[in-house]
Each structure stands twice: as structure tokens, then as C-alpha cells.
Design an enzyme around this catalytic site. Structure first.
Site, short mmCIF file in Angstrom:
data_model
loop_
_atom_site.label_atom_id
_atom_site.label_comp_id
_atom_site.label_asym_id
_atom_site.label_seq_id
_atom_site.Cartn_x
_atom_site.Cartn_y
_atom_site.Cartn_z
N LYS A 68 0.81 -1.21 0.00
CA LYS A 68 0.00 0.00 0.00
C LYS A 68 0.85 1.26 0.00
O LYS A 68 2.04 1.24 0.28
CB LYS A 68 -0.96 -0.02 1.20
CG LYS A 68 -2.10 -1.01 1.02
CD LYS A 68 -3.13 -0.92 2.13
CE LYS A 68 -4.34 -1.81 1.82
NZ LYS A 68 -5.36 -1.77 2.90
N ARG A 107 -3.25 -10.24 5.27
CA ARG A 107 -3.84 -10.35 3.93
C ARG A 107 -2.83 -9.78 2.94
O ARG A 107 -2.47 -8.61 3.01
CB ARG A 107 -5.15 -9.55 3.88
CG ARG A 107 -5.88 -9.59 2.55
CD ARG A 107 -7.17 -8.79 2.63
NE ARG A 107 -7.90 -8.79 1.36
CZ ARG A 107 -7.68 -7.93 0.37
NH1 ARG A 107 -6.76 -6.97 0.52
NH2 ARG A 107 -8.37 -8.01 -0.75
#
Length: 274
Positions: free
Chosen positions: A221, A255
Site C-alpha cells: 500500500k 492479507r
């Protein structure tokens, strides 16, 4: 600490890895990468071999500013993939990344085992009651607004207190309907700026007081690649570094896009705490 996935009890006493399979054309890292049966099955097999416990399938891109798609399009994208995976890898524990109750219902009916909802039931008033009837594990994530406008909703007075209050409220609503296996996700990158993401990460251990398993999704991210001055493609090293921080602060599920490296990280964490 266990969750019941299609009759199979999965212990979260040791952290587990959830592999990401995006079947969207516009996801921030792997959009359009898995668009035919061969590439999808190859990736699922690869994640199994590398040690993923769960495979999380998403057909609606939730990246900031992503285009909205209707329910019919989401179902058309995701249902054939669920069926394909269950046919070829019947033991796969599939998580469905959706905020729509009909998508969740249809996918669980086709063999999926977990509902992973970025909106914690706030974008579909039928989601919580649907999950309760399906009697499946439910991942509820913290966010504000929608994928289209969430980055304009970062005006927190105290992000830690507000996230904790959000979960207390949503957990109460879920439990009132009879949902049993609930996992919380603080929602890194969702309605949070760079500084807020790191404030949340720095105090992530406070989430353990909620007494529900903690899932984190930080893989590749912008909170990583903006700090190190790179791109999502080159953010694996930073991802792994922060995965270890998350594990040390109590994360039970990570995740990830890169299963092999995450599994290695979990093994090293477990050795440190043996």
C-alpha cells in the site's frame, strides 16, 4: 481462538496468511493480471503451495477513487471464479471481499466460506442479517464513506478512540443478530492519511482489547511505498518489514499479495516467540 469455515475449525492461535486474488481490471497492484482460467488457477495453486490458509477473492476494486460497478457486474465477475476454484481445488477456504449481501449470499452458496466486508455492514443494510443466516465468519473493516470519497473523510479528532468506538458499535450490531466468528480489520489506507495509518499501526496492540482476531491488510500500500519513495511493484521489502510489526502487535491474519514472503515472516515471528 478458532473460526468455523464450512465445518472445518481453523485455529488462529498461530497467525495465518490470506492470499489476495483480485479479479478486477483496476486494482492498485494486480489489476487485470488474473483474467483467464489458466492464470487464476496457476495463482491459486501457487498460493496454496506457498502456504496460504485462505484465498480472498475480490471483484470490486476498493482502491481510493475506484470506479463503482453495479451488483450484476460484480456477480458476473466473481461467481465463475468461486466455482472454478472449488472445482479444481475443493479444499480451498475462500473469503469473499464484498460489501454487498447478495454477492456474499451467492458466493457462500457456491462454496465460499468467509465474508470480508470493507464497510462492516454500513453500505448494505442486509449484510449483517445475511451473514448471520449464513453462519459464516465475518471480517468487518473500519472505514468512512465509500471507495469513491473515503480519502476526503480523514478529519479525526482521535483516530485510535474513534476506530475502537466504531468496532464496539459494529460488533454489538453483529452479535445482536447472532454472528459468532467475527474478525476485525483496522482498514489501513481506508479513510486515513499517511500519518493516521502510522499512528494506528504504532498503537495496533490496543485492538487486542476488543478480544476478536485481528486481520491486517497493508500489502504494497501507499503507506509503504510513499515512505520509501518507490511504487507498489517495488514495495515488497517494506511490506514484509511492517508485517513483522503487525504480528508482534497481535495480528492473527495478514492479507497479502505475496504469500511466500508472508509465510516466512510468520515462521520467523513464531520462532522469536517459541
Amino acid at each position: 481462538m478458532t473460526i468455523n469455515c464450512n465445518g472445518k475449525l481453523i485455529s488462529l492461535d498461530q497467525p495465518k496468511v490470506m492470499g489476495i486474488l483480485n479479479v478486477t481490471p483496476d486494482s492498485f497492484f494486480d489489476g487485470g493480471k488474473y483474467k483467464d482460467e489458466t492464470s487464476i488457477l496457476h495463482q491459486v495453486e501457487k498460493m496454496h503451495i506457498e502456504g496460504a490458509t485462505f484465498i480472498d477473492i475480490g471483484a470490486y476494486s476498493s482502491r481510493p477513487g475506484a470506479l463503482e460497478i453495479n451488483e450484476e457486474t460484480e456477480l458476473k465477475r466473481i461467481l465463475p471464479i468461486v466455482s472454478l476454484i472449488k472445482k479444481n481445488f475443493p479444499n480451498t477456504i475462500i473469503s469473499i471481499d464484498t460489501f454487498r449481501s447478495k454477492v456474499a449470499h451467492e458466493c457462500i452458496g457456491n462454496g465460499a466460506a468467509i465474508v470480508n466486508d470493507i464497510s462492516a455492514g454500513l453500505q448494505d443494510e442486509k449484510m449483517l442479517s445475511t451473514v448471520a443466516k449464513l453462519n459464516v465468519p465475518y471480517v468487518m473493516m473500519h472505514m468512512r464513506g465509500t471507495s469513491q470519497n473515503m480519502q476526503k473523510q480523514t478529519d479525526y479528532k482521535d483516530i485510535l478512540k474513534e476506530v475502537l468506538y466504531f468496532f464496539s458499535e459494529r460488533l454489538a450490531a453483529a452479535k445482536a443478530l447472532g454472528i459468532k466468528d467475527i474478525i476485525i480489520d483496522p482498514g489501513f489506507g481506508f479513510a486515513k492519511n499517511l500519518e493516521q495509518n502510522y499512528e494506528l499501526l504504532n498503537h495496533l496492540e490496543l485492538m487486542n482489547g476488543i478480544e476478536h482476531p485481528l486481520l491486517v491488510g497493508i500489502s504494497r500500500k501507499s503507506m509503504i511505498y510513499k515512505i520509501v519513495g518507490t511504487t507498489p511493484d517495488l514495495a515488497l521489502n517494506g511490506t514484509t518489514a511492517l508485517h513483522m510489526v503487525c504480528l508482534q502487535k497481535g495480528a492473527k491474519i495478514v492479507r497479502v499479495h505475496d504469500v511466500k514472503e508472508a509465510v516466512e515472516c510468520v515462521k520467523l515471528y513464531e520462532q522469536l516467540n517459541a
